[in-house]
Design an enzyme around this catalytic site. Sequence first.
Site, mmCIF file in Angstrom:
data_model
loop_
_atom_site.group_PDB
_atom_site.id
_atom_site.type_symbol
_atom_site.label_atom_id
_atom_site.label_comp_id
_atom_site.label_asym_id
_atom_site.label_seq_id
_atom_site.Cartn_x
_atom_site.Cartn_y
_atom_site.Cartn_z
ATOM 1 N N TYR A 185 0.849 -1.193 0.000
ATOM 2 C CA TYR A 185 0.000 0.000 0.000
ATOM 3 C C TYR A 185 0.882 1.240 0.000
ATOM 4 O O TYR A 185 1.829 1.336 0.786
ATOM 5 C CB TYR A 185 -0.885 -0.005 1.252
ATOM 6 C CG TYR A 185 -1.823 1.175 1.359
ATOM 7 C CD1 TYR A 185 -2.883 1.320 0.467
ATOM 8 C CD2 TYR A 185 -1.662 2.135 2.357
ATOM 9 C CE1 TYR A 185 -3.757 2.401 0.576
ATOM 10 C CE2 TYR A 185 -2.535 3.209 2.470
ATOM 11 C CZ TYR A 185 -3.582 3.335 1.572
ATOM 12 O OH TYR A 185 -4.454 4.403 1.683
ATOM 13 N N ASP A 280 9.227 2.700 0.287
ATOM 14 C CA ASP A 280 8.151 3.400 0.984
ATOM 15 C C ASP A 280 8.277 3.050 2.465
ATOM 16 O O ASP A 280 7.872 1.980 2.910
ATOM 17 C CB ASP A 280 6.790 2.982 0.423
ATOM 18 C CG ASP A 280 5.630 3.659 1.159
ATOM 19 O OD1 ASP A 280 5.889 4.360 2.159
ATOM 20 O OD2 ASP A 280 4.483 3.471 0.734
ATOM 21 N N LYS A 308 3.726 8.935 9.048
ATOM 22 C CA LYS A 308 3.429 8.382 10.370
ATOM 23 C C LYS A 308 4.371 8.915 11.468
ATOM 24 O O LYS A 308 4.171 10.032 11.923
ATOM 25 C CB LYS A 308 3.388 6.854 10.292
ATOM 26 C CG LYS A 308 2.270 6.424 9.325
ATOM 27 C CD LYS A 308 1.922 4.970 9.272
ATOM 28 C CE LYS A 308 0.625 4.792 8.485
ATOM 29 N NZ LYS A 308 0.699 3.992 7.296
HETATM 30 C C1 LIG Z 1 0.055 4.479 5.881
HETATM 31 C C2 LIG Z 1 0.865 4.260 4.667
HETATM 32 C C3 LIG Z 1 0.780 5.121 3.552
HETATM 33 C C4 LIG Z 1 -0.219 6.240 3.486
HETATM 34 O O1 LIG Z 1 0.001 7.215 4.442
HETATM 35 P P1 LIG Z 1 -1.233 8.188 4.879
HETATM 36 O O2 LIG Z 1 -0.605 9.132 5.827
HETATM 37 O O3 LIG Z 1 -2.269 7.287 5.472
HETATM 38 O O4 LIG Z 1 -1.715 8.851 3.636
HETATM 39 C C5 LIG Z 1 1.633 4.901 2.504
HETATM 40 N N1 LIG Z 1 2.524 3.896 2.522
HETATM 41 C C6 LIG Z 1 2.629 3.042 3.555
HETATM 42 C C7 LIG Z 1 3.657 1.957 3.523
HETATM 43 C C8 LIG Z 1 1.790 3.180 4.646
HETATM 44 O O5 LIG Z 1 1.871 2.304 5.662
#
Ligand SMILES: *Cc1c(COP(=O)(O)O)cnc(C)c1O
Length: 468
Positions: A185, A280, A308
Amino acid sequence: MQIPQHTCFLGQRVLLVAPRPNQRQPSHARVAVQAVAAPPKLDTSTSERIFEEAKTLLPGGVNSPVRAFNSVGGQPIVFDHVKGAYVWDVDNNKFIDYVGTWGPAIAGHANDEVNKALSAQLEKGTSFGAPCELENDLAKLVIDRVPSVEMVRFVNSGTEACLSVLRLMRAYTGREKVLKFSGCYHGHGDSFLVSAGSGVATLGLPDSPGVLKSSSEATLTATYNDLDDVRKKFAEHKGEIAGVILEPVVGNSGYIEPQPGFLEGLREITREEDTLLCFDEVMTGFRLAKGGAQDHFGVTPDLTTMGKIIGGGLPVGAYGGRADIMKTVAPAGPMYQAGTLSGNPLAMTAGIVTLQILERQGTYEYLDKITGRLVNGIIDAAHKAGHACCGGHIGGMFGFFFTEGPVTCFEDAKKADPKKFARWHRGMLERGIYLAPSMYEAGFMSLAHTTDDIDETIAAAADVLRDL
Ligand SMILES: *Cc1c(COP(=O)(O)O)cnc(C)c1O
């Protein structure tokens, strides 16, 4: 214990709704309850009232899909306040929390030091829309810790970081295609809603409607931990791939580690193909180790996205990497990307103090120790109770599946038993343990969790697993 559930229809989606605690249970369920130590009654009547109203005001009653508990049944718990390792709901139930607002609360919820710095900053203003030195301070901390980052741009969410880094990879290489992995994701940007993890996997949604065919056609998908598949995609799209993006440890189709050689192999292939590699690290950054997964595994990508933890509980995302690539971003270069609230002093302050706390001696050792104790305790209890279960952890991130394993990709993760997970989740909730309401989400530890919290959780788990 099997939770009795009845279904009701809301639009076209089927919601599973658990009965109220004071509701009469069907007789077969009563028999099952008598056979086991009954958990304390969980009164969630205020949560239910608030959520019923929320459903008339917000799509699905929430502002982010996984919060809605759709895959585990029952209604979500509505929070009132949080502190340290704990959350309290609007019915005054207390839970030990392993979601940590999906990662950011690594220093513990409502951390005193973060709060104090935020209060002081409030007096000076929350948003300037002009440069402030706090942006330099957080940038220096990030550049110092994360091996790939020589320059960084702050944005307001992980989604925004991933959208921007994709545009950057295209701008820098002059190529259009991106290679991602099934079950990973990267936020809800159009190009990433192809075989996506997190809420998309949890709700079992097909790739989202509303995404342009041309965006999804430019997204190639490979199987995680399968370098042959990656080589195949590169052979089929020779000279067309701008970059490869992945979660260096997957947390959005459950917890999946890269197999030895996988990250190194990707680094080698992307070099050979003259393509960019982006980790990511929105979830893994500052959580697995001081410098994230790239620090832990010793593999340095060209670009990194963060989120985060970097905002310490306020909305922050970031992307960074090699200076020559980052200088493509406006106003240093031609690739446009901007933000009214980007780099605002309040969010920078929360990020700075959180990273400073993480810098202290022994933090990652402590996270690794208690997270290992928890996940091993749960897996042992599952095996003792006769359940297939596999899992693991690195630093303060963990996860496990109700399946034999090993789980090396999303296809493997899908073999886990969702019904068993739903019963497990409910059982733990009734015993005061708050876990992510989806088997496709990782768990998060904080520095505020104590060994007593862990042992209480393992005891609850043993109890739930015996009767699952
Ligand atoms: C949570 C997450 C996102 C998206 O971040 P948001 O702040 O929710 O938009 C993207 N990549 C990874 C790996 C994530 O865990």
